[in-house]
Design a protein around this motif. Structure first.
Motif, PDB file in Angstrom:
ATOM      1  N   SER A 143       3.866   6.846  -2.994  1.00 56.40           N
ATOM      2  CA  SER A 143       2.903   7.473  -3.892  1.00 56.40           C
ATOM      3  C   SER A 143       2.475   8.802  -3.291  1.00 56.40           C
ATOM      4  O   SER A 143       2.665   9.059  -2.096  1.00 56.40           O
ATOM      5  CB  SER A 143       1.681   6.568  -4.091  1.00 56.40           C
ATOM      6  OG  SER A 143       0.872   6.568  -2.917  1.00 56.40           O
ATOM      7  N   SER A 173       6.343   6.088 -11.209  1.00 57.57           N
ATOM      8  CA  SER A 173       5.300   5.677 -12.148  1.00 57.57           C
ATOM      9  C   SER A 173       5.048   4.179 -12.099  1.00 57.57           C
ATOM     10  O   SER A 173       4.054   3.701 -12.628  1.00 57.57           O
ATOM     11  CB  SER A 173       5.706   6.059 -13.571  1.00 57.57           C
ATOM     12  OG  SER A 173       6.889   5.346 -13.963  1.00 57.57           O
ATOM     13  N   HIS A 215      -5.059   4.812  -9.238  1.00 50.31           N
ATOM     14  CA  HIS A 215      -4.981   6.262  -9.428  1.00 50.31           C
ATOM     15  C   HIS A 215      -6.142   6.972  -8.746  1.00 50.31           C
ATOM     16  O   HIS A 215      -5.955   7.984  -8.053  1.00 50.31           O
ATOM     17  CB  HIS A 215      -4.976   6.598 -10.913  1.00 50.31           C
ATOM     18  CG  HIS A 215      -5.152   8.059 -11.198  1.00 50.31           C
ATOM     19  ND1 HIS A 215      -4.293   9.023 -10.704  1.00 50.31           N
ATOM     20  CD2 HIS A 215      -6.105   8.737 -11.898  1.00 50.31           C
ATOM     21  CE1 HIS A 215      -4.697  10.224 -11.095  1.00 50.31           C
ATOM     22  NE2 HIS A 215      -5.796  10.080 -11.810  1.00 50.31           N
ATOM     23  N   ARG A 233      -5.793   9.592  -5.729  1.00 49.06           N
ATOM     24  CA  ARG A 233      -6.292  10.959  -5.910  1.00 49.06           C
ATOM     25  C   ARG A 233      -7.253  11.343  -4.786  1.00 49.06           C
ATOM     26  O   ARG A 233      -7.178  12.442  -4.224  1.00 49.06           O
ATOM     27  CB  ARG A 233      -6.994  11.064  -7.273  1.00 49.06           C
ATOM     28  CG  ARG A 233      -7.517  12.439  -7.629  1.00 49.06           C
ATOM     29  CD  ARG A 233      -6.423  13.403  -7.990  1.00 49.06           C
ATOM     30  NE  ARG A 233      -6.946  14.677  -8.482  1.00 49.06           N
ATOM     31  CZ  ARG A 233      -6.213  15.767  -8.625  1.00 49.06           C
ATOM     32  NH1 ARG A 233      -4.929  15.768  -8.318  1.00 49.06           N
ATOM     33  NH2 ARG A 233      -6.750  16.885  -9.091  1.00 49.06           N
ATOM     34  N   THR A 288      -7.041   9.098 -18.765  1.00 45.70           N
ATOM     35  CA  THR A 288      -6.110   8.938 -17.636  1.00 45.70           C
ATOM     36  C   THR A 288      -4.701   8.693 -18.152  1.00 45.70           C
ATOM     37  O   THR A 288      -4.493   7.876 -19.053  1.00 45.70           O
ATOM     38  CB  THR A 288      -6.529   7.749 -16.748  1.00 45.70           C
ATOM     39  OG1 THR A 288      -7.850   7.974 -16.262  1.00 45.70           O
ATOM     40  CG2 THR A 288      -5.571   7.585 -15.581  1.00 45.70           C
ATOM     41  N   SER A 343      -0.207   8.020 -12.696  1.00 47.63           N
ATOM     42  CA  SER A 343      -1.312   7.568 -11.840  1.00 47.63           C
ATOM     43  C   SER A 343      -1.028   7.763 -10.367  1.00 47.63           C
ATOM     44  O   SER A 343      -1.942   7.989  -9.574  1.00 47.63           O
ATOM     45  CB  SER A 343      -1.618   6.091 -12.113  1.00 47.63           C
ATOM     46  OG  SER A 343      -2.224   5.936 -13.373  1.00 47.63           O
ATOM     47  N   SER A 346      -0.568  12.000  -7.898  1.00 55.32           N
ATOM     48  CA  SER A 346      -1.880  12.648  -7.790  1.00 55.32           C
ATOM     49  C   SER A 346      -1.803  14.100  -7.358  1.00 55.32           C
ATOM     50  O   SER A 346      -2.769  14.841  -7.526  1.00 55.32           O
ATOM     51  CB  SER A 346      -2.755  11.873  -6.796  1.00 55.32           C
ATOM     52  OG  SER A 346      -2.872  10.533  -7.198  1.00 55.32           O
ATOM     53  N   GLU A 354      -7.986  16.157 -15.234  1.00 59.16           N
ATOM     54  CA  GLU A 354      -7.813  15.363 -14.010  1.00 59.16           C
ATOM     55  C   GLU A 354      -9.064  15.483 -13.143  1.00 59.16           C
ATOM     56  O   GLU A 354      -9.773  16.489 -13.177  1.00 59.16           O
ATOM     57  CB  GLU A 354      -6.581  15.853 -13.244  1.00 59.16           C
ATOM     58  CG  GLU A 354      -6.240  15.077 -11.983  1.00 59.16           C
ATOM     59  CD  GLU A 354      -6.016  13.594 -12.238  1.00 59.16           C
ATOM     60  OE1 GLU A 354      -7.029  12.853 -12.322  1.00 59.16           O
ATOM     61  OE2 GLU A 354      -4.847  13.187 -12.335  1.00 59.16           O
TER      62      GLU A 354
END
Length: 672
Positions: A165, A289, A330, A334, A445, A450, A453, A484
């Protein structure tokens, strides 16, 4: 393997035999001293009793009772005291036998606990995906484990970036860049995976998450790139454990072909080109994803891992209804990007890493912190680590909604000298900071992005770090919060906005507790039947830090206290080196308890004592030294010795009930 009945019988008959022999000796001696039939009585009784015990299972107990009755009638001066002694001894024997059984059950369940947790996690997962292949998943996870360790040692993430991620990728990129700047190589050799077991499964409407514990062994040390000098670590192989968190979209079926970990598009099978592209260039499938394959969303050291229960978060329910795609994965990903970008900006003395994820006002305010002091030195933190990222609350208002996210982290105070060398403190400092995020009210969102980021929310292109706040590919402004979450400020719990959210959170939690108490009978156990055993809500490092701080309240830790700390550390995957680091850190504080209260996720309360009590009871034995230490720790939070005794009794009962449930689960799953 002993059972409950057998343990009690052994204790009972051993004690009864001792009493019988003592009684017969006493009677025989009395009969020898006088004329009459005493000798014949004793001899006859002894012979008959012996024959009866040798020929039947329960005759000895019945004959002893008959014998004691006759003794009371004919020799009350002897019979009554002897009977009282027998009753007391038998009662104690029965209690000890029962205690032995409880201890045995708890220790047996502790041994089975990892397997029981794995079965529970896999059972939940297979409800969502009946074709899930545990062995295939473990093989792929272990392959990913080796790839990550090699990428880390080589300070090059290209071989592992496909399944990471954005939050994890940002963290590793910044950490490896830092090691390169310092001229440090994190060397690892002889890596061997000992075991890999699922420890928890989570699921919501947006993602399934499987947490996998990986136990491994390797030689690991850090060395100076130029001189080869070992900076820390050891050339001897050592065990370590990590929790790897993989997630994917609900409803996705088990991938039975190569995917992200193998460097291939999980949809069409074509090789993934180098880089952080969000889509496959052949079939346009969103790669990370979670729609087609598992994505690695977090790596946590076992000593930092906890299974804290979900808290009531102010505003979350209402916000999720307004934004159905909102998900914790998410938000945490982030914030992770924001945290590591902020550290990178401070280390480089350049706000560019923040430009695309923080508002302009925040970026401008940060510039003052990057300036060198009068001596030409610039301060920042290195070797940073994150303990937890937790959402405290969400507020919905026009024109912007706000999310309050607490990051608990540690880092070494460092300075960049005028000679451009980096000097760091030997001991880390721990912090609690609240990241306040803003986003336009009504924004939605995008679940498919997600875990992307640090990609453009419009075109999906990977961010290019620079002084501009626009996407280099499509020109979209990325830090205006229109679509965002963006960083507005970093504060702490004393901030008025944050304290208001925390006050609301406590009120909601009290309301839930009151409602729950009204809805459930008082006799319901604190741990439901069938719940996995020993799922701790406090990370091992935190538990050890609290115990050490309270023991240092009088200025020192004696050997008995040190033995207890070592025991807690071993049970919760805290290494000996880390334990010593914690003790050194606390000894440097004027008030260790106040210091830990400031930086810990766990307050000094009954819940902390409950966890310490469970740790002491987990091996089936509670030594006098452990009990004394619990009294000492309890004293720091105004708990008396009777309070601690009651707590120990209650937790021992809870552990026993959990242990029975765990053993029953293991039998159903046919575990050893």
């Amino acid at each position: 393997m002993p059972d409950k009945k057998r343990i009690r019988e052994v204790a009972l008959f051993s004690l009864l035999l001792f009493v019988i022999v003592a009684v017969f000796v006493f009677i025989a001696e009395s009969a020898d001293a006088r004329a009459g039939g005493g000798h014949n009585y004793s001899g006859g009784g002894g012979s008959s009793g012996g024959g009866s015990r040798s020929s039947g299972g329960g005759g000895g107990e019945a004959e002893l009772i008959f014998f004691l009755i006759r003794l009371i009638i004919h020799y009350p001066a002897v019979g009554i005291p002897v009977t009282i002694i027998v009753v007391i001894v038998v009662a104690k024997g029965y209690t000890k036998g029962n205690d032995a059984w409880v201890d045995h059950t708890i220790t047996k369940a502790v041994r089975l606990a990892p397997e029981v947790h794995a079965v529970a996690a896999l059972t939940d997962l297979k409800r969502r995906d009946p074709d899930f292949d545990e062995n295939f998943f473990r093989q792929r996870a272990e392959k990913a484990f080796h790839l990550i360790q090699k990428a880390w040692s080589d300070r090059n993430l290209s071989i592992a970036q496909n399944f990471l991620s954005d939050g994890v990728f940002e963290q590793f990129t910044i950490q490896t860049d830092e090691m390169r700047e310092k001229g440090i190589i994190d060397h690892m050799e002889g890596l061997k995976v000992i075991s890999s077991k699922p420890v928890k499964f989570q699921s919501d409407r947006n993602f399934d998450v499987i947490h996998l514990r990986i136990d491994a062994r390797a030689v690991n040390y850090r060395k100076d790139e130029k001189t080869g000098k070992i900076l820390n670590g050891s050339k001897m192989p050592e065990n370590f454990a990590e929790i790897w968190s993989f997630l994917r979209k609900p409803g996705v079926k088990t991938l039975k072909k190569p995917g992200l970990i193998e460097g291939q598009c999980p949809n069409c099978g074509n090789p993934i080109k180098a880089g952080r592209l969000a889509k496959c260039e052949v079939c346009n499938a969103l790669l990370r994803s979670g729609e087609h394959d598992w994505v690695l969303s977090g790596i946590t050291q076992a000593c930092e891992w906890s299974t804290r229960p979900d808290q009531i978060i102010p505003g979350l329910k209402e916000f999720s209804e307004a934004d159905p795609g909102f998900n914790m994965q998410h938000l945490k990903d982030r914030v992770s990007v924001m945290f590591w970008r902020k550290l990178e900006a401070e280390r480089k003395g350049n706000v560019a890493p923040l430009r695309k994820i923080a508002r302009n006002e925040f970026c401008e305010a940060q510039l003052q912190w990057y300036k060198p002091d009068k001596g030409g030195a610039r301060r920042f933190y290195t070797s940073c680590a994150v303990g937890s990222i937790d959402l405290l609350g969400i507020e919905m208002h026009e024109p912007d909604d706000h999310a309050y996210v607490e990051v608990i982290w540690s880092g070494l105070p460092s300075i960049l000298t005028p000679a451009k060398t980096i000097e760091s403190s030997p001991q880390p400092i721990n912090f609690k900071h609240v990241f306040i995020l803003g986003r336009a009210h009504g924004a939605q969102t995008k679940v498919t992005s997600s875990l992307a980021s640090s990609h453009c929310p419009s075109c999906g292109a990977p961010e290019q770090t620079g002084a501009e706040n626009e996407c280099a590919y499509c020109g979209t402004v990325m830090n205006d919060g229109k679509s965002e979450w963006v960083l507005e400020t970093v504060s702490d719990r004393s901030d008025m906005q944050v304290s208001t959210v925390l006050t609301r959170m406590k009120q909601l939690q009290r309301q839930q507790a009151t409602t729950g108490a009204r809805q459930q009978p008082a006799a319901v156990a604190s741990t439901p039947a069938g719940a996995p055993l020993f799922k701790y809500a406090i990370p091992g490092n935190d538990l050890v830090r609290w115990a050490a701080a309270m023991m240092l309240a009088d200025g020192q830790i004696d050997q008995q206290e040190m033995d207890m700390l070592n025991g807690v550390a071993r049970q919760r995957d805290v290494s000996a080196a880390k334990l010593q680091e914690i003790i050194t850190e606390l000894k440097a504080q004027t008030d260790p308890v106040a210091y830990v209260l400031q930086i810990s996720i766990q307050p000094a309360d009954g819940e902390l004592m409950r966890h310490l009590a469970r740790m002491a009871l987990a091996d089936g034995k509670l030594t006098h030294e452990e009990k004394a230490m619990l009294y000492k720790v309890g004293k720091q939070i105004s708990l008396t010795a009777p309070d601690i005794d009651l707590l120990l009794k209650r937790e021992r009962t809870n552990l026993y009930q959990e242990a029975k449930a765990a053993i029953a689960q293991s039998k159903q799953a046919k575990l050893p």
